[in-house]
Design a protein around this motif. Sequence first.
Motif, PDB file in Angstrom:
ATOM      1  N   CYS A 215       0.831  -1.199   0.000  1.00 35.91           N
ATOM      2  CA  CYS A 215       0.000   0.000   0.000  1.00 35.91           C
ATOM      3  C   CYS A 215       0.869   1.254   0.000  1.00 35.91           C
ATOM      4  CB  CYS A 215      -0.932   0.002   1.214  1.00 35.91           C
ATOM      5  SG  CYS A 215      -2.247  -1.242   1.112  1.00 35.91           S
ATOM      6  N   ASN A 216       0.279   2.354  -0.414  1.00 33.11           N
ATOM      7  CA  ASN A 216       1.010   3.610  -0.536  1.00 33.11           C
ATOM      8  C   ASN A 216       1.428   4.156   0.827  1.00 33.11           C
ATOM      9  OD1 ASN A 216       0.869   4.016  -3.454  1.00 33.11           O
ATOM     10  ND2 ASN A 216      -1.330   4.246  -3.143  1.00 33.11           N
ATOM     11  N   THR A 217       2.412   5.061   0.782  1.00 34.42           N
ATOM     12  CA  THR A 217       2.980   5.586   2.014  1.00 34.42           C
ATOM     13  C   THR A 217       2.317   6.899   2.425  1.00 34.42           C
ATOM     14  OG1 THR A 217       4.704   6.767   0.798  1.00 34.42           O
ATOM     15  CG2 THR A 217       5.193   4.522   1.529  1.00 34.42           C
ATOM     16  N   LEU A 218       2.540   7.270   3.675  1.00 37.55           N
ATOM     17  CA  LEU A 218       2.005   8.508   4.225  1.00 37.55           C
ATOM     18  C   LEU A 218       2.967   9.666   4.033  1.00 37.55           C
ATOM     19  CD1 LEU A 218      -0.306   9.754   5.965  1.00 37.55           C
ATOM     20  CD2 LEU A 218       0.990   9.047   7.984  1.00 37.55           C
ATOM     21  N   TYR A 219       4.234   9.350   3.861  1.00 39.32           N
ATOM     22  CA  TYR A 219       5.296  10.349   3.815  1.00 39.32           C
ATOM     23  C   TYR A 219       5.812  10.519   2.388  1.00 39.32           C
ATOM     24  CZ  TYR A 219       7.457   5.807   4.042  1.00 39.32           C
ATOM     25  OH  TYR A 219       7.741   4.499   3.804  1.00 39.32           O
ATOM     26  N   PRO A 220       6.654  11.533   2.157  1.00 40.35           N
ATOM     27  CA  PRO A 220       7.176  11.733   0.811  1.00 40.35           C
ATOM     28  C   PRO A 220       8.122  10.620   0.404  1.00 40.35           C
ATOM     29  CG  PRO A 220       7.979  13.439   2.318  1.00 40.35           C
ATOM     30  CD  PRO A 220       7.127  12.513   3.110  1.00 40.35           C
ATOM     31  N   GLY A 221       8.327  10.511  -0.879  1.00 39.81           N
ATOM     32  CA  GLY A 221       9.172   9.455  -1.414  1.00 39.81           C
ATOM     33  C   GLY A 221       8.595   8.993  -2.733  1.00 39.81           C
ATOM     34  N   LYS A 222       9.040   7.855  -3.215  1.00 42.86           N
ATOM     35  CA  LYS A 222       8.612   7.372  -4.508  1.00 42.86           C
ATOM     36  C   LYS A 222       7.525   6.308  -4.419  1.00 42.86           C
ATOM     37  CE  LYS A 222      11.037  10.075  -6.995  1.00 42.86           C
ATOM     38  NZ  LYS A 222      12.019   9.681  -7.995  1.00 42.86           N
ATOM     39  N   ARG A 223       6.820   6.240  -3.270  1.00 43.94           N
ATOM     40  CA  ARG A 223       5.756   5.240  -3.151  1.00 43.94           C
ATOM     41  C   ARG A 223       4.496   5.856  -2.552  1.00 43.94           C
ATOM     42  NH1 ARG A 223       6.560   1.375   0.273  1.00 43.94           N
ATOM     43  NH2 ARG A 223       7.953   2.633   1.528  1.00 43.94           N
ATOM     44  N   LYS A 224       4.312   7.149  -2.759  1.00 44.48           N
ATOM     45  CA  LYS A 224       3.174   7.843  -2.154  1.00 44.48           C
ATOM     46  C   LYS A 224       1.921   7.800  -3.006  1.00 44.48           C
ATOM     47  CE  LYS A 224       4.785  12.356  -3.842  1.00 44.48           C
ATOM     48  NZ  LYS A 224       5.951  11.820  -4.558  1.00 44.48           N
ATOM     49  N   ASN A 225       2.025   7.332  -4.252  1.00 49.92           N
ATOM     50  CA  ASN A 225       0.861   7.069  -5.104  1.00 49.92           C
ATOM     51  C   ASN A 225       1.181   5.861  -5.957  1.00 49.92           C
ATOM     52  OD1 ASN A 225       1.966   7.949  -7.815  1.00 49.92           O
ATOM     53  ND2 ASN A 225       2.209   9.864  -6.689  1.00 49.92           N
ATOM     54  N   ALA A 226       0.167   5.289  -6.573  1.00 53.65           N
ATOM     55  CA  ALA A 226       0.359   4.025  -7.273  1.00 53.65           C
ATOM     56  C   ALA A 226       1.279   4.150  -8.481  1.00 53.65           C
ATOM     57  CB  ALA A 226      -1.001   3.462  -7.699  1.00 53.65           C
ATOM     58  N   ILE A 227       1.253   5.285  -9.169  1.00 57.04           N
ATOM     59  CA  ILE A 227       2.115   5.455 -10.344  1.00 57.04           C
ATOM     60  C   ILE A 227       3.580   5.445  -9.926  1.00 57.04           C
ATOM     61  CG2 ILE A 227       2.700   6.948 -12.282  1.00 57.04           C
ATOM     62  CD1 ILE A 227      -0.095   5.688 -12.433  1.00 57.04           C
ATOM     63  N   ASP A 228       3.932   6.299  -8.966  1.00 57.49           N
ATOM     64  CA  ASP A 228       5.313   6.337  -8.488  1.00 57.49           C
ATOM     65  C   ASP A 228       5.712   5.009  -7.846  1.00 57.49           C
ATOM     66  OD1 ASP A 228       5.527   8.911  -9.360  1.00 57.49           O
ATOM     67  OD2 ASP A 228       5.264   9.843  -7.386  1.00 57.49           O
ATOM     68  N   HIS A 229       4.771   4.410  -7.113  1.00 59.37           N
ATOM     69  CA  HIS A 229       5.030   3.157  -6.415  1.00 59.37           C
ATOM     70  C   HIS A 229       5.396   2.050  -7.404  1.00 59.37           C
ATOM     71  CE1 HIS A 229       3.737   0.999  -2.449  1.00 59.37           C
ATOM     72  NE2 HIS A 229       4.810   0.433  -2.973  1.00 59.37           N
ATOM     73  N   LEU A 230       4.602   1.919  -8.450  1.00 62.38           N
ATOM     74  CA  LEU A 230       4.879   0.901  -9.455  1.00 62.38           C
ATOM     75  C   LEU A 230       6.164   1.206 -10.221  1.00 62.38           C
ATOM     76  CD1 LEU A 230       1.275   0.302 -10.825  1.00 62.38           C
ATOM     77  CD2 LEU A 230       2.671  -1.330  -9.540  1.00 62.38           C
ATOM     78  N   THR A 231       6.438   2.481 -10.421  1.00 61.17           N
ATOM     79  CA  THR A 231       7.652   2.855 -11.138  1.00 61.17           C
ATOM     80  C   THR A 231       8.901   2.430 -10.373  1.00 61.17           C
ATOM     81  OG1 THR A 231       6.577   4.737 -12.211  1.00 61.17           O
ATOM     82  CG2 THR A 231       8.983   4.790 -12.080  1.00 61.17           C
ATOM     83  N   VAL A 232       8.941   2.727  -9.071  1.00 55.26           N
ATOM     84  CA  VAL A 232      10.117   2.342  -8.301  1.00 55.26           C
ATOM     85  C   VAL A 232      10.194   0.826  -8.144  1.00 55.26           C
ATOM     86  CG1 VAL A 232       9.162   2.453  -5.942  1.00 55.26           C
ATOM     87  CG2 VAL A 232      11.546   3.036  -6.342  1.00 55.26           C
ATOM     88  N   ALA A 233       9.040   0.160  -8.059  1.00 50.98           N
ATOM     89  CA  ALA A 233       9.044  -1.304  -8.000  1.00 50.98           C
ATOM     90  C   ALA A 233       9.675  -1.892  -9.257  1.00 50.98           C
ATOM     91  CB  ALA A 233       7.616  -1.829  -7.821  1.00 50.98           C
ATOM     92  N   MET A 234       9.326  -1.331 -10.406  1.00 49.07           N
ATOM     93  CA  MET A 234       9.910  -1.817 -11.659  1.00 49.07           C
ATOM     94  C   MET A 234      11.399  -1.500 -11.730  1.00 49.07           C
ATOM     95  SD  MET A 234       6.959  -0.987 -14.464  1.00 49.07           S
ATOM     96  CE  MET A 234       5.313  -0.718 -13.845  1.00 49.07           C
ATOM     97  N   GLN A 235      11.783  -0.333 -11.240  1.00 49.89           N
ATOM     98  CA  GLN A 235      13.202   0.010 -11.200  1.00 49.89           C
ATOM     99  C   GLN A 235      13.992  -0.974 -10.348  1.00 49.89           C
ATOM    100  OE1 GLN A 235      13.028   4.043  -9.763  1.00 49.89           O
ATOM    101  NE2 GLN A 235      12.807   4.934 -11.795  1.00 49.89           N
ATOM    102  N   HIS A 236      13.349  -1.531  -9.352  1.00 50.88           N
ATOM    103  CA  HIS A 236      13.999  -2.500  -8.481  1.00 50.88           C
ATOM    104  C   HIS A 236      13.838  -3.933  -8.973  1.00 50.88           C
ATOM    105  CE1 HIS A 236      13.963   0.470  -4.832  1.00 50.88           C
ATOM    106  NE2 HIS A 236      14.901   0.744  -5.716  1.00 50.88           N
TER     107      HIS A 236
END
Length: 373
Positions: free
Chosen positions: A82-103
Motif C-alpha cells: 500500500c502507498n505511504t504517508l510520507y514523501p518518497g517514490k511510493r506515495k501514489n500508485a504510479i510512483d510506487h509501481l515505477t520504483v518497484a519496476m526500477q527495483h
Amino acid sequence: MSNPSEVFFTDFRTQTDGGLPLKLKNLCGRAGIAKIDFDGKFTAIKMHFGEEGNLSYLRPDYAKAVADVVRENGGIPFLTDCNTLYPGKRKNAIDHLTVAMQHGFLPVTTGCQLIIGDGLKGTDDIEVPVVNGELCKTARIGRAVMDADVFISLNHFKGHEEAGFGGALKNIGMGCGSRAGKMEQHNDGKPEVNQELCRGCRKCAKECGSDAIHFDGGKASINQHECKGCGRCIGACNFDAIFNPNEGAFEDLNKKIAEYSQAVCYGRPCFHISLILDVSPYCDCHGYNDAPLIPDIGMAASFDPVALDAACADLCQKAMRFPNTRITDNAGRGLKLTGDLWHDSEPNSVWKMTLSHAEKLGLGTQRYTLVRI
C-alpha cells in the motif's frame, strides 16, 4: 496456555542444491503451505518493493519463488503493497509501481502481476472490524489486500526506528493500512523540537509529508495542527532534537500494528515468511539503508505471525554484532548498551509490546518450536 507454534527455519548456505530460490520453495513446502486450498484463489503476497535509494529490500527472485509455489498449488498470485504517508517514490500508485519496476519487480521476473493495494492515491480502502480491538475497533485496509482469498506475508526482517524491528506484524499491520489507516496508527504521537539541540539542517523537513515543519530563526518548529504524527522527522534528526512528548506513543503504535494485523489476517488462510538478511537499523521505507547490525541469518516460515516474529527476533538477539553501526554510534553518544539488539539500536522502542498485544488478540503465540531444516 496455548501450545507452541512451529516455526520452520533454514540458513542461507547453498552450493549445488539449486540456489536460494529453490531453498525458499522447499522451506515453504516443509512448513506446510500446501495445506492451504489455493485452487483458483486470488492470493495476495504482501511485501515491500523498497524506496528509491534503499538497497536492503528483498530481491525479486524471492518473490518469484513464493509466487511459483502458489501457482503450482493452483492459486492466482499477485504482489501487493500500500502507498505511504510520507514523501518518497511510493506515495501514489504510479510512483510506487515505477520504483518497484526500477527495483526489478516485473511480471517477467516475479511470475505474477503487481497491484497497489489501496489504489492510485491511497484512498481505495475498506473498513475492517478489529475483533477485540483495544485502540482500534476497525482498521482501514487497502481494498485489494482484503479482496484476496488467501494472504501471504513475505517480510524483510530488519530493525525499525519506532517499532524496534520490522517483521511479519509490521509488514502486515502498517504495510496493509491505506493512507488513512497509516494516519490512524501514527496519530497518538506528534513530535516536538528541542530548540537548543536543533542545528537547522532541515533534514527533518525533507522527510515531512504534511509540510508541518517550519523554520523560525534557523530552528525547526512543528505545527501540531498540520502534523500527521508519522514520526519520520524523529528518525531523520541526527542530533536528537526531535522527540515525542507522549510517552505512550510508541506503545500505542505497536498495539495498533498488532490490531491492524489481526484485521488483515482474521478469518482467512494466511502464511508468513521472513528473510533475516541485510538487517539494517531502519525500515526499507527510507531512501537509504544503514550498515547492517548483524550477519545474515536465514529464512523462516510459519502459519503463526507472532511466533515467527518472536523466533526471528530471538535469532537476531543471539547473533554477533557488527562494528561501526548505529549501535556503535549510540554508544559513542553515551547510551548505555543493554545487550538487547533492538533497544540498543532504537532506545525508545517498546518492541515486545507488538508481540504481547498480538498474542492477547489471539493472532498467535510467542511460544514456538524452531524446526531447523
